[in-house]
Design an enzyme around this catalytic site. Structure first.
Site, PDB file in Angstrom:
ATOM      1  N   GLY A 225       6.759  12.328  64.241  1.00  0.00           N
ATOM      2  CA  GLY A 225       7.062  11.090  64.167  1.00  0.00           C
ATOM      3  C   GLY A 225       8.941  10.741  63.530  1.00  0.00           C
ATOM      4  O   GLY A 225       9.281  11.668  63.225  1.00  0.00           O
TER       5      GLY A 225
ATOM      6  N   VAL B  74       9.888  13.135  60.595  1.00  0.00           N
ATOM      7  CA  VAL B  74       8.994  14.779  60.650  1.00  0.00           C
ATOM      8  C   VAL B  74       8.477  15.580  61.639  1.00  0.00           C
ATOM      9  O   VAL B  74       8.138  14.983  63.186  1.00  0.00           O
ATOM     10  CB  VAL B  74       7.481  14.232  60.152  1.00  0.00           C
TER      11      VAL B  74
ATOM     12  N   LYS C 173       9.827  17.642  56.516  1.00  0.00           N
ATOM     13  CA  LYS C 173      10.335  15.929  56.715  1.00  0.00           C
ATOM     14  C   LYS C 173      12.229  16.159  56.755  1.00  0.00           C
ATOM     15  O   LYS C 173      12.282  16.846  55.541  1.00  0.00           O
ATOM     16  CB  LYS C 173       9.815  15.308  55.213  1.00  0.00           C
TER      17      LYS C 173
ATOM     18  N   ASP D 261       2.413   5.719  41.257  1.00  0.00           N
ATOM     19  CA  ASP D 261       2.130   5.673  42.529  1.00  0.00           C
ATOM     20  C   ASP D 261       1.451   5.732  43.280  1.00  0.00           C
ATOM     21  O   ASP D 261       1.126   5.778  44.397  1.00  0.00           O
ATOM     22  CB  ASP D 261       3.514   5.568  43.469  1.00  0.00           C
TER      23      ASP D 261
END
Lengths: 429, 339, 407
Positions: free
Chosen positions: C70, C77, C93, C191
C-alpha cells in the site's frame, strides 16, 4: 518463573545496552580503531585524487590538515602525512567533558529529570558505537537533548531550542543519526521514580524519622542527577541497583534496612528444595506486619523463591550495590567544578580538542552537509531501486544494502567524470 | 524555450471552418457541441453562432446548434468525451450499490443490464439508441424515489468521511496548540515559582520551615500503621486461558498506607480527583521500579556461560565485532532483536 | 591485522557496475604501493563502516523487501520476509517525511517505536520486529504481518460475516488482555477502536497503532485531553481532564464491546458537544452525585435535561445478546466516574468469561477474506490516529465518472 527481574531482562536497556566492563572496553576500542581506519582511507583517497575537492562543501575547514596548510598537497610526496589520532583514553576524557557540558545545558533548559537523563544516556550510547572523531560532540549535545525530550513525550520545536541556546545549529541534521546510533531504542529506564518508591516503602515501616527520609531522598536525588550519568553506571547496573547505590551514598543505614527487609527468605531445609513454599516465616513479623509473603501463585518452589528474595542472593545484591556505589563515588555532584574549571580545561581538555580538530572525519563532521547528501542519494537510489525491484523483484539487499557513506566519494567521481553512473541531466539541483 | 511534445498528434487538429491549426495558430482553442459532438475553433463558433442558432458547419450534419451549447472537451478524442457524458448520465440514474442487492448474482445482473444499455446508447443504431433512451427515461421515472435516496446516501457517506478527517486534523491541531500553550504555561509557572522562591528567601522562609504540617500528617499516618496491618494482596488474575505474561511482584507488597510528598501534594487536587487519576497506580509503579532488576547481575549474565540472559546472545569480551553479529549468529528468527 | 572483517562482505560482489573507489581498504600505514592497493579494491569495495552503520546494515539485511502492499501519504507498506526463513512474513512500514511536522521525526513515529518495543512479547500486541534506516534517512518499521484486516471490517460486513456471543467473548478477551498488558506496564494506549484491532492469520486479535500512546504520568504532570477518537472518548476527556488514568482506555474498550454487539457504533457523535449529549442520553448525565468533582473539570457542560444513569434493563434491551453477565461487564466499563469504572485487571476477573457460552477458540473465529489484505495495508500505512474510509458509499457511485470534479 516470572518476577520483576524477568521483565527487566526483556527491556532493550538490558538486552542491547548492558555490558560487562570488558565488553564495553572492547567496543570502545573497536569504535576507535574503525574510525581511525576510515578516516585514514578518506585522507589517502582524497590525496590520490587531486582533481576532486576534499569535501563537498566549499569550506576546507573540515579537511583533516596535518600539515597545517589547506588540503593535503599531493605534490609534495606520494603519501600525505596522517594525523595523530585520538586514543581511546582521550576519547573517554572528552566524552566525560562533553557529558558534563550536556548536563549544564540541561540545567539551562530546566528540563525534567527524565529528559535530562534520557538525553545523556542517548549521548553516551551514541558515542559507544561512533567515535568522536567521526561526529561532533558539541553539536550532538543539543541533538541529544532534543531527541531525549521527544522520547519522554515532550515535543519541542527546533526554533525554541535554537532560541534558548542562541544558536543557528541545524539540530535536525543530527537527529536521525542519534536515533540510529541508539538503534532506535527510545525507552530508557531511570532510577528517579524508583527512589520515590524506596522512600514510600521506608516510610511505611513507621519507625523511621521523616526528616531522615527526606534528607536521604534529597541527597540521593541530587546524586542521581549527575553521578550515574557521568559514569558508565547505566551500562553496568540496573536502575534499581543505581538507585540503591545512590541511597547508600546518601544514607547507608536506610539502604541496608531496605535490603534486609526485602531479602529475608530462608528456605526451611538446607538442601535443594522443590517443595512448595510455605507461608511467611515468623522473622518478618517483628514489625507487626506480615509483609512480603511473596507472590500469590503458591506453586513456586522454595528454591525459586530463594533466588528472588533469599538471604543468599542478598549478599550478591549488596555486593553489586557496593560496586555501583564506588563507581558513582568517582563522579559525585561536587565534581562538577572539576569539569567546569578553567585550569583543567586548559591543561587537559583543550590539548585533546586540538588534536581532535586535526583528525576529524572530513565526510561526516558537517552534519547538515552529510544529511543533505544522504537524502539526495537516497532519492536517486530509490528510483533505480523501484525500477530494479520491478524487474527482478527480490534480493534487495544488493540494492537496498550497500554502504551508507558512499555519498561523498560517488559524487566526487561524477564530477570527475566517466564512470557509468554519470547522470545525463547533470548534477542534482 | 521549446514547446511540449505532442505524441498523440493533437496539434494536427484543424478547424473545419477556418482550416487553422495549432501549429500556425498557437493560441487556438477548440470547442464542441454535445448535440452532435462536432468541434471547431472558438473563433469560428463565436462567429457562426453569436447571432443566434445556426446549422452545424460539418458536412452532412444538419443539427441546429446554439452558442451556449459549446464547451471545451476534457478528452482529446471526442468519441471518448461522448461516451463519458453518456456514462455520467446513466450513472446518475443507475446509482445502486452492491449492498442494495440480496445476492452477488443479482448485483452482477444489474451491472450487466446497465452495461448493455450503455453500449446501445454509445454504439447502437439510431433505432437502438432511441429505444435505449426510452428505457433510461422509463427507469428514471419508475425509480425516482430510490435514485434520490441513493444520491443522498452517497453524499452523506462522503460527508461522514470528510468530517472524520477534519475532526482528526482538528484534534491534531488542538494538541499542537495545547502543547504550545502548555509550554507557555510552564514557562510562566517556572517564572512564578522562581519569583516565589526568591521572595521566600528574602523573607527568610526556607523549605524546611514550611513542611511542619505535612510532616505531622505523615507521622500520624506512620504511627497508625504500625499496628494495623492491612495487607490487600493483589487478586489473582483469572485464567482467561492463563495469561503467561502475568508478572508476580515478590519483593514488595502493595498496601494502602504508601505515601510520598508528591502524592500528598495532589491527592486532593480536584483536577486529579475528577479526572480519575490513580495514585495507587503511581505508588505501584514506584515500588515496582524500586525493585525491578535488583537481582539482575549484568556482568555475570552478559559474559559467556553466564546466567539466564534472554536474547542478548553470548557476547564474549574479545569478540565484539558487532553486537548485531552476535545476535544474528543465534539465528533465532523470531527474536528479531531490534534492541 | 587491523583489517576488519566488517569491510569484506560477500554481498559486495553483487554490486553491479559499481565504480571502484580510489581509496584503499585496510591498513592505516599508507605505505603500500599503488598496485597492491588496486588489487585489494576488488574485495573491499567500500569504505569502513563504524559499528552503528554496521549494525544498521545487519538489521536491514535480515529482511527481504517484497511487493508494495500500500502507498499512503504517511507511509508505504511493503510485504517482506525474513532472509533466513521465507515463510516468516513481515510488513515493512516505511515512514515518509511529513510536510506538516517540521521538527524532525514525528511524534507518532517515536511513540510507535518506543511503546511497541516496550510492550513487545504479549500475544495481543502487534509485534515490532525491528527498526532500521534506509539510505535516504527514512524510518523503516518491521512489523508483524497481519493480512486478515481489522475488527471494524468484520463488524461492518453485516451481510457476509456472522458472529455470535461466543465470538464476541473471544475477541473481548483478547482486547482486554492487550489493554491489561499496556496498563500493567504503565502505558496508556489512548486510541482504542475497532480499526486498531488487527487480525492475525491464526485468528488472534492484536492491538496496533501506538501513535498516541504515553506512559502514565506522575502526579502533577498534565496530559492532553485531545486523544482517543471521538466516538470512543470517555467523558472525563470530553470535559477536558488533564490528569487521568487507564480508565480512559477502559471506556473505549466498553464502546468496542457495545459495537461488537450491535454491529454499529454505539455513540457516534458529530462533535464533542454531541458526543457528550449522546453519553448523557444513553448512559446518564454526569453530576456531582454520581461523579464527585466532575463539575470542576474545565470543560464540563451537559445538556440541561438531566438523564439518570441507565439501569441494567436498558442495557439488557439493547445488548442482551451477551447475556446478563456480559451486560454487567459492559455496564461497568461505562461507569461515568472514572475512579469507579472497572479496571482491566478487574475485567479479567469477571464471571462473564466463565459463563456459557465459552469463548470460541481463535482458529474458529470468523474471518473476512476478500479485500482484507488491502485493508490491512491501509491500516498500517495511514497516519496514526486517522481513518481512511475505504468503504465510503459515494466512491462506488457516479463519482467514478465525475471527471469534471476536482481531485
Amino acid at each position: 518463573m516470572a518476577s520483576e527481574d524477568a521483565r527487566y531482562r526483556e527491556t532493550s536497556q538490558f538486552e542491547a545496552w548492558s555490558f560487562s566492563p570488558s565488553q564495553l572496553a572492547a567496543m570502545r576500542e573497536k569504535t576507535n580503531s574503525l574510525a581511525r581506519q576510515r578516516i585514514t582511507e578518506r585522507i589517502l583517497s582524497s590525496a590520490s585524487n587531486p582533481l576532486a575537492p576534499a569535501s563537498n562543501n566549499t569550506s576546507h575547514a573540515n579537511t583533516p590538515d596535518p600539515s597545517g596548510n589547506g588540503t593535503p598537497n599531493p605534490n609534495e610526496n606520494g603519501a600525505p602525512t596522517l594525523p595523530d589520532f585520538l586514543k581511546p583514553e582521550e576519547e573517554a576524557l572528552l566524552i566525560s567533558f562533553y557529558t558534563s557540558e550536556l548536563l549544564r545545558a540541561a540545567d539551562h533548559l530546566g528540563v525534567p529529570d527524565e529528559v535530562r537523563a534520557t538525553a545523556t544516556v542517548f549521548f553516551r550510547r551514541f558515542f559507544l558505537t561512533n567515535s568522536i572523531m567521526t561526529y561532533p560532540p558539541q553539536e550532538m549535545i543539543l541533538v541529544a537533548l532534543f531527541v531525549g525530550s521527544k522520547a519522554e513525550g515532550r515535543f519541542p520545536r527546533v526554533v525554541e531550542f535554537q532560541q534558548r541556546f542562541n544558536t543557528k545549529q541545524d539540530i535536525l541534521a543530527g537527529e536521525f543519526l542519534l536515533a540510529q546510533g541508539n538503534r532506535f531504542n527510545f525507552e530508557v529506564r531511570h532510577p528517579f521514580r524508583a527512589l520515590m518508591g524506596a522512600m514510600m516503602e521506608l516510610r511505611s515501616y513507621g519507625d523511621i524519622d521523616e526528616q531522615r527520609i527526606q534528607a536521604a531522598e534529597k541527597r540521593a536525588h541530587e546524586i542521581l542527577l549527575s553521578s550515574p550519568l557521568m559514569t558508565d553506571a547505566y551500562f553496568h547496573y540496573t536502575p534499581s541497583q543505581i538507585m540503591f547505590a545512590a541511597l547508600s551514598l546518601a544514607d547507608r543505614g536506610l539502604a541496608e534496612r531496605l535490603i534486609q527487609e526485602t531479602f529475608h527468605f530462608v528456605p526451611p531445609t538446607t538442601n535443594s528444595d522443590s517443595t512448595p513454599a510455605a507461608t511467611p516465616l515468623p522473622g518478618s513479623d517483628s514489625l507487626g506486619t506480615a509483609r512480603k509473603e511473596g507472590g500469590g501463585k503458591g506453586t513456586m518452589t522454595n528454591d525459586e523463591r530463594a533466588a528472588i528474595i533469599g538471604t543468599g542472593i542478598r549478599d550478591k545484591v549488596m555486593g553489586t550495590i557496593e560496586a555501583c556505589r564506588n563507581m558513582l563515588s568517582s563522579e559525585l555532584p561536587e565534581r562538577k567544578s572539576h569539569w567546569t574549571s578553567e585550569s583543567i580545561f586548559k591543561s587537559q581538555i583543550r590539548p585533546v580538542r586540538k588534536k581532535l580538530l586535526k583528525c576529524r572525519d572530513p565526510d561526516r563532521w558537517n552534519l547538515s552537509e552529510l544529511q543533505r547528501q544522504r537524502r539526495e542519494q537516497g532519492l536517486r537510489r530509490e528510483d533505480s531501486e523501484e525500477r530494479a525491484a520491478a524487474s527482478n523483484g527480490n534480493k534487495d539487499a544488493a540494492i537496498f544494502g550497500g554502504d551508507l557513506p558512499a555519498g561523498a566519494p560517488e559524487k566526487k567521481r561524477r564530477k570527475v567524470g566517466g564512470n557509468g553512473l554519470e547522470d545525463p541531466f547533470g548534477d542534482p539541483l | 524555450m521549446s514547446r511540449p511534445l505532442d505524441p498523440l498528434g493533437f496539434e494536427d487538429e484543424m478547424c473545419p471552418v477556418c482550416k487553422s491549426r495549432k501549429y500556425l495558430n498557437p493560441d487556438i482553442v477548440f470547442v464542441f457541441n454535445p448535440e452532435c459532438y462536432h468541434s471547431m475553433c472558438l473563433n469560428c463558433a463565436n462567429r457562426l453562432f453569436n447571432d443566434g442558432p445556426n446549422q452545424c458547419p460539418h458536412a452532412g450534419c444538419n443539427k441546429t446548434l446554439r452558442r451556449k451549447g459549446f464547451r471545451s472537451a476534457f478528452f482529446g478524442d471526442l468519441a471518448v468525451e461522448r461516451e463519458v457524458d453518456i456514462r455520467r448520465r446513466v450513472a446518475a440514474v443507475f446509482n445502486q450499490v452492491e449492498d442494495d442487492f440480496e445476492t452477488l448474482q443479482d448485483y452482477n445482473n444489474y451491472l450487466q443490464m446497465v452495461e448493455d444499455l450503455t453500449f446501445e446508447l454509445v454504439n447502437g443504431t439510431d433505432e437502438k439508441r432511441r429505444q435505449a433512451e426510452a428505457q433510461l427515461q422509463a427507469w428514471e421515472a419508475e425509480h425516482k424515489a430510490d435514485i434520490e435516496r441513493n444520491k443522498k446516501a452517497g453524499r452523506e457517506a462522503d460527508e461522514m468521511s470528510r468530517k472524520r478527517l477534519a475532526a482528526e486534523r482538528d484534534a491534531a491541531r488542538q494538541r499542537r496548540i495545547e502543547a504550545m500553550k502548555e509550554a507557555e504555561e510552564e514557562k510562566r509557572e517556572r517564572v512564578k515559582n522562581r519569583e516565589m522562591e526568591l521572595d521566600n528567601l528574602a523573607k527568610g522562609i526556607t523549605p524546611a520551615t514550611t513542611e511542619p504540617s505535612t510532616k505531622v500528617q505523615l507521622k500520624r499516618r506512620g504511627g497508625n500503621r504500625a499496628g494495623a496491618a492491612t495487607n490487600e494482596p493483589l487478586a489473582q488474575v483469572s485464567n482467561l486461558g492463563a495469561d503467561a505474561s502475568e508478572v508476580e511482584r515478590f519483593r514488595y507488597r502493595m498496601h494502602a498506607g504508601l505515601s510520598h510528598p508528591l502524592m500528598e501534594k495532589y491527592r486532593l487536587d480536584r483536577q486529579h480527583v475528577a479526572g480519575g487519576y490513580s495514585f495507587d497506580d503511581f505508588a505501584a509503579r514506584a515500588l515496582y521500579e524500586a525493585f525491578a532488576g535488583l537481582g539482575v547481575f549484568v556482568e555475570d549474565e552478559k559474559e559467556p556461560g553466564g546466567g539466564a540472559s534472554v536474547g542478548g546472545g553470548g557476547l564474549s569480551a574479545g569478540e565484539v565485532t558487532t553486537m548485531a553479529a552476535g545476535i544474528a549468529a543465534t539465528g533465532d528468527v523470531d527474536k528479531m532483536d531490534l534492541d | 591485522m587491523a583489517n576488519s572483517p566488517l569491510v569484506a562482505r560477500p554481498t559486495d560482489a553483487l554490486q553491479p557496475s559499481k565504480p571502484l573507489p580510489s581509496s584503499s581498504g585496510g591498513t592505516p600505514s599508507g605505505g603500500l604501493p599503488r598496485s597492491a592497493r588496486g588489487q585489494r579494491i576488488a574485495a573491499e569495495a567500500r569504505p569502513t563502516m563504524d559499528l552503528m552503520e554496521q549494525m544498521n546494515e545487519d538489521e536491514k539485511n535480515k529482511y527481504i523487501k517484497g511487493k508494495k502492499l500500500g502507498e499512503g501519504t504517511y507511509a508505504n507498506v511493503y510485504l517482506g520476509h525474513s532472509c533466513l526463513d521465507a515463510s516468516v512474513k513481515v510488513a515493512i512500514k516505511k515512514i515518509k517525511v511529513q510536510k506538516e511536522y517540521q521538527d524532525g521525526i514525528a511524534p507518532d513515529a517515536i511513540r510507535e517505536m518506543k511503546y511497541l518495543q516496550k510492550l513487545r512479547g504479549h500475544a495481543n500486541i502487534i509485534i515490532l520486529h525491528s527498526v532500521f534506516s534506509s539510505k535516504d534517512q527514512n524510518l523503516n518499521l518491521v512489523l508483524e504481518y497481519l493480512p486478515l484486516g481489522d475488527l471494524e471490517m468484520l463488524i461492518r460486513d453485516v451481510d457476509h460475516v456472522r458472529y455470535g456471543a461466543a465470538d464476541i467473548k473471544a475477541w473481548m478477551g483478547m482486547l482486554t488482555r492487550a489493554v491489561w498488558w499496556c496498563h500493567d506496564n504503565y502505558v496508556l494506549h489512548r486510541d482504542i477502536k475497532p480499526n486498531n484491532l488487527l487480525i492475525a492469520a491464526d485468528g488472534e486479535v492484536k492491538l496496533a497503532d501506538f501513535g498516541l500512546a504515553r506512559s502514565f504520568a506522575d502526579p502533577g504532570v498534565r496530559m492532553t485531553a485531545n486523544v482517543i477518537t471521538r466516538w470512543y472518548r470517555p467523558p472525563e476527556l470530553l470535559f477536558g481532564a488533564r490528569h487521568y488514568s487507564g480508565a480512559v482506555d477502559i471506556w473505549s474498550v466498553g464502546l468496542v464491546f457495545a459495537e461488537l454487539i450491535i454491529r454499529a457504533p454505539y455513540l457516534p457523535g458529530n462533535s464533542e458537544v454531541e458526543q457528550i449529549a449522546l453519553i448523557c442520553r444513553e448512559i446518564g448525565t454526569p453530576t456531582e452525585e454520581n461523579w464527585p468533582g466532575v463539575t470542576q473539570l474545565k470543560e464540563y457542560t451537559v445538556p440541561s435535561d438531566v438523564t439518570p444513569v441507565a439501569g441494567k434493563d436498558k442495557y439488557m434491551g439493547r445488548f442482551g445478546a451477551v447475556g446478563s453477565d456480559g451486560v454487567d461487564l459492559l455496564a461497568k466499563t461505562l461507569i461515568l466516574d472514572p475512579r469507579r469504572r472497572i479496571t482491566a485487571r478487574e475485567m479479567l476477573e469477571h464471571r462473564w468469561w466463565k459463563a456459557d457460552p465459552k469463548p470460541t477458540p481463535k482458529y474458529d473465529l470468523p474471518k473476512k477474506t476478500a479485500g482484507a489484505e488491502e485493508k490491512a495495508a491501509a491500516d498500517l500505512k495511514r497516519r496514526n490516529g486517522m481513518a481512511e474510509d475505504d468503504d465510503v458509499r459515494g466512491s462506488k457511485v457516479a463519482r467514478k465518472l465525475d471527471f469534471g470534479a476536482a481531485r
